[in-house]
Enzyme design. Structure first.
Site, PDB file in Angstrom:
ATOM      1  N   GLU A 181      61.981 115.365   2.560  1.00 16.36           N
ATOM      2  CA  GLU A 181      61.886 114.151   3.365  1.00 16.36           C
ATOM      3  C   GLU A 181      61.385 113.015   2.492  1.00 16.36           C
ATOM      4  O   GLU A 181      61.111 113.202   1.308  1.00 16.36           O
ATOM      5  CB  GLU A 181      60.960 114.375   4.564  1.00 16.36           C
ATOM      6  CG  GLU A 181      59.554 114.843   4.192  1.00 16.36           C
ATOM      7  CD  GLU A 181      58.691 115.097   5.416  1.00 16.36           C
ATOM      8  OE1 GLU A 181      58.546 114.158   6.236  1.00 16.36           O
ATOM      9  OE2 GLU A 181      58.170 116.219   5.563  1.00 16.36           O
ATOM     10  N   ASP A 210      54.251 124.434  12.918  1.00 17.94           N
ATOM     11  CA  ASP A 210      53.875 124.328  11.508  1.00 17.94           C
ATOM     12  C   ASP A 210      52.644 123.461  11.370  1.00 17.94           C
ATOM     13  O   ASP A 210      52.399 122.556  12.176  1.00 17.94           O
ATOM     14  CB  ASP A 210      55.041 123.847  10.644  1.00 17.94           C
ATOM     15  CG  ASP A 210      55.363 122.380  10.817  1.00 17.94           C
ATOM     16  OD1 ASP A 210      54.593 121.541  10.315  1.00 17.94           O
ATOM     17  OD2 ASP A 210      56.390 122.057  11.442  1.00 17.94           O
TER      18      ASP A 210
END
Length: 218
Positions: free
Chosen positions: A114, A23
């Site tokens: 996150e 990613d």
């Protein structure tokens, strides 16, 4: 999703073969997609949006580059749970690259969870459901959920509310994935380090290429 996660993945009792991927975001301003593909990677997850005001400046060029190199690719959205609703951010993501179609080369969008816990556990779960259900209503698939065990435990109370709907993208930088949080019996993708050879974070799909194609086709 249209079928159970296990049937889409082709999983029965744990992992089958693994497919390499990675990613990226604008922090990787230049990516040699052809070299990554030749080295065996087959999927890329690319940052598209954040909150309701941020568009990753490299998303379009990364997405085009990944497509031209033959990758299965998809976008991701970095969540800001304390600035607007899950539905609002899902719609922003969908309007700026996070869409999905069953063309066999597009992954469902990924929700990046996150950072600090900014809501109560119950409110966090409700926010994620709002995002997830909105995304599903517009695309017919549920988004991937990216998280790490500590965040999921602290911020959602280790909720198991998404086990049967949303594929887990597990962030755990270790030699083994360990036990997934939240009651998920397995991860769908595992981000295992932040130093992929061609830029970004290293990830692996928990299955074979046929299983990855099933995810892309919904």
């Amino acid at each position: 999703m249209k079928a159970t996660l296990a049937s889409l993945l082709g999983l029965a009792n744990g992992a089958l073969a693994a497919v390499q991927g990675f990613d990226i975001s604008h922090y990787q301003s230049s990516v040699n997609f052809a070299a990554a593909y030749n080295a065996g990677a087959r999927f890329v997850i690319i940052k598209a949006t954040e909150g309701t005001t941020y568009l990753d400046p490299s998303f379009s060029s990364h997405y085009t580059g990944a497509t031209n190199a033959g990758f299965i690719r998809g976008g991701y959205h970095f969540a800001h749970l304390d600035t607007s609703s899950g539905a609002t951010q899902a719609n922003y993501f969908l309007a700026h690259g996070g869409g999905w179609s069953g063309d066999g080369i597009t992954l469902p969008g990924m929700l990046d969870l996150e950072g600090s816990c900014v809501l109560s556990a119950s409110a966090t779960v409700a926010w994620i459901k709002d995002f997830s259900n909105t995304y599903h209503s517009k695309t017919g698939v549920y988004p991937l959920l990216y998280t790490n065990p500590s965040w999921w435990s602290s911020c959602t109370g280790n909720s198991n509310a998404f086990v049967n709907t949303n594929p887990l993208v597990l962030a755990r930088y270790s030699s083994s994935a360990g036990t997934p949080p939240g009651g998920w019996p397995y991860y769908t993708f595992w981000q295992y380090n932040d130093a992929y050879a061609y830029g970004g974070d290293s990830e692996v799909f928990n299955g074979d290429m046929a299983g990855l194609l099933r995810i892309a086709k919904g």
